[in-house]
Design an enzyme around this catalytic site. Structure first.
Site, short mmCIF file in Angstrom:
data_model
loop_
_atom_site.label_atom_id
_atom_site.label_comp_id
_atom_site.label_asym_id
_atom_site.label_seq_id
_atom_site.Cartn_x
_atom_site.Cartn_y
_atom_site.Cartn_z
CG ASN A 56 -2.22 -0.87 0.78
OD1 ASN A 56 -3.07 -0.45 0.17
ND2 ASN A 56 -2.25 -2.12 1.34
CG MET A 107 0.48 -5.68 10.75
SD MET A 107 -1.21 -5.31 10.07
CE MET A 107 -1.85 -6.82 10.67
CG LEU A 128 -1.76 2.98 16.82
CD1 LEU A 128 -2.35 3.68 15.83
CD2 LEU A 128 -0.42 2.98 17.10
CG HIS A 144 -9.41 -3.57 8.73
ND1 HIS A 144 -8.69 -4.05 9.58
CD2 HIS A 144 -10.83 -4.30 8.51
CE1 HIS A 144 -9.37 -5.16 10.11
NE2 HIS A 144 -10.65 -5.30 9.56
CG LEU A 176 -8.65 -3.12 16.44
CD1 LEU A 176 -7.26 -2.25 16.08
CD2 LEU A 176 -8.39 -4.42 16.90
C1 GAR Z 1 -2.86 -4.99 4.07
O1 GAR Z 1 -3.98 -5.80 3.43
C2 GAR Z 1 -3.85 -4.00 4.66
O2 GAR Z 1 -5.07 -3.78 4.54
C3 GAR Z 1 -3.47 -4.78 6.13
O3 GAR Z 1 -2.30 -5.38 6.31
C4 GAR Z 1 -2.00 -5.77 4.66
C5 GAR Z 1 -0.49 -4.97 4.53
O4 GAR Z 1 -0.13 -5.26 3.44
N1 GAR Z 1 -3.70 -4.00 7.32
C6 GAR Z 1 -4.32 -4.78 8.49
O5 GAR Z 1 -4.76 -5.76 8.38
C7 GAR Z 1 -4.62 -3.56 9.68
N2 GAR Z 1 -5.22 -4.22 10.53
P1 GAR Z 1 0.97 -4.06 2.65
O6 GAR Z 1 2.10 -4.04 3.66
O7 GAR Z 1 1.65 -4.90 1.56
O8 GAR Z 1 0.46 -2.96 2.42
#
Ligand code: GAR
Length: 209
Positions: free
Chosen positions: A14, A90, A93, A109, A144
């Site tokens: 992302n 991850m 907070l 999310h 959260l």
């Molecule tokens: C993504 O799918 C994001 O939505 C998720 O972790 C992944 C990170 O991927 N986030 C969560 O689960 C937050 N609770 P990336 O490092 O390739 O962006």
């Protein structure tokens, strides 16, 4: 020029999509820093290759959640950001940390909130038998995965989906909606009323109307 700080914990796909959009669309903002809570986050190298300052604030080096969040906040604030972007960060907070960035911290999310908060969202979706799944960009609040929703994208859940195939379909959408949502924030088009986000018209639409 406005400033964005991105927080990551891992591969940072992302974050890459955001960096690409900022460059390609010539955003009125620069990515001031990418900060990871994990020294081995592979996204750090990509940011560094693109000339973005990178830092590690490792949660394992701090005795408590409060101490870690305080250290992280002080590093973030040294870049005086207008917006903090959680991109696969991850960590749960603390309330003071979240309050400090109220209305200027976004998260993505991997589910259609309010369904499937927390971890393993694709497994949760498959277990629930939903036929649509997706991703949500939201402002971060103390609870959260519950902040005001800015953008969502839905994908079909197919009969032969695995967690991996579903995650990949959702991730593709994440890379589209997150940069767009951030762009709306930077353009001053987002406002929150009673916990609901309104998105104002962009400059060209306003002119046309
Ligand atoms: C993504 O799918 C994001 O939505 C998720 O972790 C992944 C990170 O991927 N986030 C969560 O689960 C937050 N609770 P990336 O490092 O390739 O962006």
């Amino acid at each position: 020029m406005r400033r964005i700080v991105i927080l990551i914990s891992g591969r940072g796909s992302n974050m890459r999509a955001i960096i690409r959009a900022a460059q390609n669309e010539e955003w009125p903002a620069r990515i001031a820093a990418v900060i990871s809570n994990k020294a081995d986050a592979s996204g750090l190298a990509y940011a560094a290759e693109h000339g973005i300052p990178t830092l590690v604030v490792a949660n394992k080096d701090y005795p408590s959640r409060e101490a870690f969040d305080a250290a992280l906040q002080s590093k973030i604030d040294s870049f005086a950001p207008d917006l903090v972007v959680l991109a696969g960060f991850m960590r749960v907070l603390t309330t003071p940390f979240v309050a400090h960035y109220a209305d200027r911290m976004l998260n993505i999310h991997p589910s259609l909130l309010p369904s499937f908060v927390g971890l393993a969202t694709h497994r949760q979706a498959l277990a629930a038998g939903v036929k649509l799944h997706g991703a949500t960009v939201h402002f971060v609040t103390a609870e959260l995965d519950h902040g005001p929703i800015v953008a969502q994208a839905a994908v079909p859940v197919l009969a032969d989906d695995t967690e991996e195939s579903l995650a990949a379909r959702v991730l593709e959408q994440e890379h589209i909606i997150y940069p767009r949502a951030i762009r709306c924030f930077l353009d001053g088009r987002l406002s929150v009323h009673d916990g609901v986000v309104r998105i104002g018209p962009d400059a060209s639409e306003a002119q046309a109307g």
